[in-house]
Structure formats: C-alpha cells, structure tokens
Motif scaffolding. Structure first.
Motif, PDB file in Angstrom:
ATOM      1  N   THR A  65       0.909  -1.226   0.054  1.00  0.00           N
ATOM      2  CA  THR A  65       0.092  -0.008   0.013  1.00  0.00           C
ATOM      3  C   THR A  65       0.866   1.205   0.085  1.00  0.00           C
ATOM      4  O   THR A  65       0.496   2.105  -0.843  1.00  0.00           O
ATOM      5  CB  THR A  65      -0.825  -0.089   1.313  1.00  0.00           C
ATOM      6  OG1 THR A  65      -1.786  -1.100   1.014  1.00  0.00           O
ATOM      7  CG2 THR A  65      -1.649   1.205   1.156  1.00  0.00           C
ATOM      8  N   LEU A  66       1.901   1.294   0.769  1.00  0.00           N
ATOM      9  CA  LEU A  66       2.544   2.354   1.022  1.00  0.00           C
ATOM     10  C   LEU A  66       3.655   2.563  -0.393  1.00  0.00           C
ATOM     11  O   LEU A  66       3.774   3.895  -0.482  1.00  0.00           O
ATOM     12  CB  LEU A  66       3.781   2.271   2.098  1.00  0.00           C
ATOM     13  CG  LEU A  66       3.042   2.396   3.523  1.00  0.00           C
ATOM     14  CD1 LEU A  66       4.167   2.020   4.661  1.00  0.00           C
ATOM     15  CD2 LEU A  66       2.389   3.644   3.577  1.00  0.00           C
ATOM     16  N   GLY A  67       3.802   1.439  -1.129  1.00  0.00           N
ATOM     17  CA  GLY A  67       4.545   1.824  -2.199  1.00  0.00           C
ATOM     18  C   GLY A  67       3.877   2.175  -3.563  1.00  0.00           C
ATOM     19  O   GLY A  67       4.233   3.132  -4.178  1.00  0.00           O
ATOM     20  N   ILE A  68       2.680   1.674  -3.478  1.00  0.00           N
ATOM     21  CA  ILE A  68       1.754   2.414  -4.526  1.00  0.00           C
ATOM     22  C   ILE A  68       1.425   3.988  -4.052  1.00  0.00           C
ATOM     23  O   ILE A  68       1.542   4.772  -5.216  1.00  0.00           O
ATOM     24  CB  ILE A  68       0.379   1.525  -4.293  1.00  0.00           C
ATOM     25  CG1 ILE A  68       0.481   0.118  -4.863  1.00  0.00           C
ATOM     26  CG2 ILE A  68      -0.865   2.236  -5.223  1.00  0.00           C
ATOM     27  CD1 ILE A  68      -0.738  -0.676  -4.704  1.00  0.00           C
ATOM     28  N   SER A  69       1.414   4.124  -2.629  1.00  0.00           N
ATOM     29  CA  SER A  69       1.078   5.547  -2.559  1.00  0.00           C
ATOM     30  C   SER A  69       2.146   6.358  -2.816  1.00  0.00           C
ATOM     31  O   SER A  69       1.959   7.683  -3.171  1.00  0.00           O
ATOM     32  CB  SER A  69       0.640   5.692  -1.066  1.00  0.00           C
ATOM     33  OG  SER A  69      -0.535   4.743  -0.824  1.00  0.00           O
ATOM     34  N   ASP A  70       3.402   6.120  -2.570  1.00  0.00           N
ATOM     35  CA  ASP A  70       4.450   6.770  -2.798  1.00  0.00           C
ATOM     36  C   ASP A  70       4.579   7.333  -4.332  1.00  0.00           C
ATOM     37  O   ASP A  70       5.010   8.359  -4.863  1.00  0.00           O
ATOM     38  CB  ASP A  70       5.862   5.956  -2.375  1.00  0.00           C
ATOM     39  CG  ASP A  70       6.062   6.037  -0.847  1.00  0.00           C
ATOM     40  OD1 ASP A  70       5.337   6.875  -0.287  1.00  0.00           O
ATOM     41  OD2 ASP A  70       6.618   5.144  -0.510  1.00  0.00           O
ATOM     42  N   SER A  71       4.280   6.293  -5.106  1.00  0.00           N
ATOM     43  CA  SER A  71       4.230   6.423  -6.503  1.00  0.00           C
ATOM     44  C   SER A  71       3.145   7.390  -7.026  1.00  0.00           C
ATOM     45  O   SER A  71       3.289   7.885  -8.016  1.00  0.00           O
ATOM     46  CB  SER A  71       4.062   5.076  -7.385  1.00  0.00           C
ATOM     47  OG  SER A  71       5.099   4.240  -6.987  1.00  0.00           O
ATOM     48  N   LEU A  72       2.065   7.427  -6.235  1.00  0.00           N
ATOM     49  CA  LEU A  72       0.767   8.345  -6.576  1.00  0.00           C
ATOM     50  C   LEU A  72       1.373   9.739  -6.177  1.00  0.00           C
ATOM     51  O   LEU A  72       0.451  10.650  -6.831  1.00  0.00           O
ATOM     52  CB  LEU A  72      -0.426   7.824  -5.807  1.00  0.00           C
ATOM     53  CG  LEU A  72      -1.225   6.666  -6.614  1.00  0.00           C
ATOM     54  CD1 LEU A  72      -2.239   6.289  -5.568  1.00  0.00           C
ATOM     55  CD2 LEU A  72      -1.642   6.860  -7.978  1.00  0.00           C
TER      56      LEU A  72
END
Length: 635
Positions: free
Chosen positions: A225-232
C-alpha cells in the motif's frame, strides 16, 4: 522473488497510468469545444476524484458544476453535484449539511429514474454511517449499492461497491465475507488501472491479516500500500497511508522491532500533521509516550507532551478555519438555488403573461399568485439563512469556549513544569547529598548514623517516586488517555487496606485513626482509582491534623440507595477561598502539613478527575481551625 518483482513492476505501471487521470480531467475541462453537459460531467468527475485528496479543490469543482447545471436545468448534473458536496461535508464531519445535500441528490435521481445515481447516493450514506461508527447501517447501504451495480455492466462502480461492502464486513468482524469481496475488488482494480482504490484494497487485505494474527501477510500488504501511495504522490489516499504506517507499527511492536516501530509511528505523525488529521494525533502521541515510559526516558515524555499541545492547538485552529470555509460553501449553494428559483419564477411569469396577454384579470391573478409564491420562497430562504447564521454563531461560541479551555490547560501545563523543576530537584538534591556523605565520609559515621542516613534516603526516594507517579497520571488525564476498568467489589476491603497502611503514620503523629464500617457495601468502580482516592483523602486528613487530634473513616448506606464513605478530621480546616477552589480545574496549590509534610498539590486534582471518571459525587464541608469532612457518594 521473480513473481514479487513482476507484481511490483505491474503495480508501478498502474500508478503511472492512474496518476494522470486527474490531470487529464483538468485538461479536458479547459477544452472550449466541450458542450455544457460534458463540462458539467467532467467537473463532477473531478470533484469525486479529489474528495479524499483535496476537499477544498473538490468543493470548488462541485460548486462550479452545480452552478452550470442549475443555469442550464441539467437535473442529473445537479444531483451528482449535490452528492459530491454531501461527500465533502460528511468527510469533514458536517453531518447535517451532508445529509441535507444527499437527500436533494436522492430526490432528483428518483424523479428522473436514474438507478445508478440512487446507488451512488447509497454509497455516500454508507460512508456517512462509517464516520458515525454505525457499521450495521454502513453495511446496509453498501449492500443496496452493490446489489444495484451488480445488475449493470459497470466494472468501475462494481469495484468501488465491492470494496465498500468488504470494508463494512471487516468492521463487523465477518472476515471471510470481507476477504472474498475484497479479492473481487482487487481483480477489478487491476483490470481498470484504478490504482488509488487498489491501494485501499491492499490496506484492507493487510488489516484482515493483522486481525487474524498473520503478521507476515499483513506486513507485506501494508508495505505494498505504501509503495503504491509513494508512486501516486499528491494523488495518494492519505488515510490509507496513515493507517498502513500505524498497522506496521503494531506489527513491529509485536516483533519487538523498536527501530521500525518508531520509524512508522514518526511517519504517521508527520502525515497527520501535514494533512491536518487531528483525530489520529492523541493515539500517535500516546504511543510515543508509552514507548518512552517503557524505556524510562522521562525527558522525551516531557518533550512530547509540550509538542502534542502545540501541534494539537495549531491543527485545531486550522481545522476550524477549514470548517468555516466549508460552511461558507453552504451559503454559496443556497444562493445558487435561490437564483435558480428566482429565474424560474421570472420565466414562468413571462410565459404566462404572453399566453394570457388579452385577459387582464387572469394576468393580474397569476402575477399575484407568483408574487405570493416568490415572497413565500424568499421568506423560506431567509429562514434558512438565519438558521445557518445561528449555527455559525453557535460554532463561534464553541471556538471561544475551546480557546478558554486551552488557556486553562496552558496555565496547568506551566504549573506542571514548575512542579517538575522544583519538587523533583529538592528530593534529588537530598539524595545526592546523602549519597556523597556515605561515599566520601562513611568511615566517620557510626553504624546507627549510617542506618539513619539510609532511612532518610529511602524516604526521599519514595516521595520522588510517588511524585513521578502522580505527575504521569495527571498528564495522562490531561490527554484523555486514562483508562477505567470498572468492576463490582467490596468497598470495606479497600478501606481496610488503606487504613492498615496509614495506622502507623497516624500513630507516629499521635493521631487517633478511627475506622467505623457499619455495613458490607458493594460498589461499581475502578478499584485502583478508588483506592487512590481514599488513600489521598486519608493521607491529607492525617497530614493536616495536629498531634492529639483524630481522623474518622466511616461507610454506610443512606436513603435513596446511595452508598457513602466519609473521611473527617479535627485538623486545621480550610478558608472559604480554598474550599471554593480546591476542586476547580487548573487549581494546584502546595500546602505543608502540621508536621511540615511536603506535597505537590496534585493529589486532590487527581481525586476530582478519578471521581468524575467513576461517577462518584464529592461533598466537602470544612471550617477553618476546626476540621474537614469529605463524603463520597456512590450510586
């Protein structure tokens, strides 16, 4: 490993696609070739996408869509604008305004027969009850929306309703149903490249694993979840990010991984402050304080108490400003509706006048009716505006009241640090002096003198420990972190335990300690907190009674099923001024006992706080020079 790398690469590609969605909508809106209907739809889509990212920008887009929809009589555009405005108000806890706007949207969707619009309103109502923590009602409305979208070929909305229904089952602790629906939502999100929703799905998957004590899977999907959020980036779901960090912190504390625990708690605090999520701050600061209590780092505890107060004050003021701006948007919406109604009335008047131009009497009658309707509408509109103004006045009064409370807390904080600076220093200085004497000059003292010095050191150490315990309890109460574990137990047993401890102390001062327990009394309270109350009151009675005096402890059951505990003494009593302020919030005063006993002034403050937590009424009767009587009433 290979499979994991492919998954990460695939998710990264979804992020790149989805992070462009909002920018794409914004660029389309500026296209001059758009029709009015297309522009309204794009504005509503943009408002929906921005709701959980930037409420202020979302409200601006929704109001612009509403203005155009009213001007061109686009009912569907009006309904979706009302729904978006409702979502923004509900997210910011303006539940009255949120409910009012969602009802307007539902009414229009039902009038035009738009079942998908009705389903979207059910989604909003589900979020409304989630905010209120009514998870059964949340589940009911998400079931309705999911049932409607299951009949249509709309994968994007089915993904949303599947996730919402899965989340409602999670809160109801029905994890198998939650897992199944969330799996379907993840499949749809991957097919549709809906990365923000995918991050929420993985956060929910991690939360389910954590509840089932599957720490490895929970850690994996919180990190995903944090990996996706960092990319967003700025388009990430901030609530998912905060809750993922808190979930990881919970996992790492169970693994005794202190470094990663602190790292994630610090990240959650950083984002909560930046995004003004005030509701997360007490829990996060409490985690820091408990961590440093366990590690006996009292300096850090003081630092976090000061930081918490400063940050909380700043964010609360900012939050009130944001809510004030959102409230102004309610007025803007009402003005748009009023203008639309006036335009409709004028249009009707002109049409009627043309049709009935030859019949003067009918024209006059119609004009009279329209005028009356307009006056009635203006009356109703004015009534609504007055209602909103009254609400603004009430909120202003609330803010002023909270300001006064903050000033009181600030004064109390200053007193707290005064106590820490003075009362910790004195006993610690005594301990230092005694220890230096023993270390450097022990050969000059007899065995009896060394024993006497040791006793004095022990007494000073116990006073310091008791002061630290009172200060930490008092600080926890100020941050609303004190817990109460109420049970039924015999009051007499607690009285006997306390008086047994204080009997030797009373005897040393030549004070008669008289215990009179008439009945076996059962009470419903937190046993440790009640013992603290009784211990402090008995200690004060002995402390302020001179040699030759007496202290009485009596328990009884009185008329009306009230149970009482009365502690009285023949001590020096209180002045009227002290008696009237002794239990007031923020009143901390140190007073020496009749034999020069020291105190912090915190004892009775904690007694009052613990009594309120346990629904115990306190009655104080004191006459200066004659003594004091304090009665506790248990319901």
């Amino acid at each position: 490993m290979k499979k994991g790398l492919i998954t990460i690469f695939f998710i990264a590609s979804l992020v790149n696609i989805n992070s462009q969605v909002i920018d794409s909508i914004q660029s389309v809106i500026n296209d001059p070739s758009l029709t009015t209907t297309q522009r309204i739809n794009e504005l509503n889509d943009l408002s929906r996408e921005l709701t959980y990212i930037s409420p202020v920008m979302a409200m601006k887009s929704a109001n612009e869509a509403l203005s155009l929809a009213i001007e061109y009589n686009n009912k569907r555009g009006q309904a979706y604008a009302y729904r978006n405005i409702s979502n923004i108000f509900t997210l910011n806890e303006h539940f009255y305004s949120g409910t009012e706007h969602i009802q307007k949207a539902l009414k229009i969707f039902n009038e035009i027969g738009d079942s998908t619009g009705v389903a979207d309103c059910y989604i909003s109502l589900g979020h409304y009850f989630k905010q209120l923590k009514d998870y059964k009602e949340q589940n009911k409305y998400h079931k309705k929306s999911h049932k409607i979208y299951s009949r249509f070929d709309l994968p994007s909305r089915l993904a949303v309703t599947s996730f919402n229904l899965a989340e409602s089952y999670f809160y109801l602790k029905q994890y198998d149903k939650a897992r199944s629906l969330n799996k379907e939502a993840i499949r749809l999100c991957v097919e549709l490249n809906n990365t923000p929703l995918l991050s929420m799905c993985y956060k929910l998957k991690a939360s389910i694993a954590l509840e089932e004590n599957n720490l490895a899977e929970a850690e994996k999907y919180f990190l995903t979840t944090l990996g996706i959020s960092d990319s967003l980036g700025i388009y990430s779901q901030k609530l998912a990010v905060i809750e993922s960090h808190l979930g990881l912190a919970e996992i790492y504390i169970l693994k005794n991984d202190k470094e990663n625990y602190l790292k994630n708690i610090q990240e959650a605090l950083k984002i909560s402050k930046k995004e003004k999520f005030v509701k997360y701050l007490p829990g996060i600061y409490n985690s820091f304080i408990n961590y440093h209590i366990d590690n006996e780092n009292y300096e850090e505890i003081s630092n976090y108490l000061v930081e918490y107060e400063n940050v909380y004050d700043s964010l609360r003021i900012s939050e009130f400003n944001d809510k004030s701006n959102l409230t102004k948007n309610v007025l803007d919406a009402f003005e748009l509706e009023e203008k639309a109604a006036v335009l409709a009335a004028i249009n009707n008047q002109q049409t009627t006048s043309l049709r009935q131009s030859r019949i003067t009497v009918v024209v006059v009658g119609i004009l009279a009716i329209l005028l009356a309707a307009l006056l009635y509408f203006l009356y109703r509109s004015n009534k609504k505006i007055n209602k909103i103004n009254n609400e603004l006045i009430r909120q202003t009064e609330t803010i002023n009241h909270q300001k006064e409370n903050l000033e009181t807390l600030n004064n109390t904080k200053n007193k707290f640090f005064s106590i820490v600076a003075h009362d910790f220093k004195s006993p610690l200085a005594s301990l230092s002096s005694f220890s230096n004497l023993l270390v450097n000059h022990s050969e000059n003292f007899s065995k009896e003198e060394i024993i006497d010095l040791s006793k004095k050191m022990n007494t000073s150490l116990h006073k310091t420990i008791r002061l630290a315990d009172n200060l930490l309890k008092w600080a926890s109460i100020q941050m609303n972190n004190i817990e109460s574990n109420k049970i039924r137990f015999e009051l007499n047993a607690v009285i006997n335990e306390v008086t047994e401890v204080y009997s030797p102390i009373a005897a040393d001062k030549k004070i008669k300690l008289d215990v009179n327990i008439k009945d076996s009394i059962t009470v419903y309270s937190d046993k440790n907190q009640l013992e603290f109350i009784i211990r402090n009151l008995v200690n004060n009675a002995i402390k302020f009674t001179s040699s030759g005096g007496s202290v009485k402890v009596e328990s009884n059951t009185v008329t009306g099923n009230y149970k009482t505990l009365k502690i009285s003494d023949t001590g020096k009593g209180m002045t009227s001024e002290v008696k009237n302020q002794i239990f007031n919030a923020g009143y901390i005063k140190k007073t020496e006992g009749t034999a020069g006993e020291k105190g912090t002034g915190l004892g009775l403050t904690l007694v009052k706080e613990f009594a309120e937590i346990n629904n115990i009424k306190i009655d104080l009767d004191s006459i200066e020079g004659k003594g004091t009587s304090i009665t506790l009433f248990f319901n």
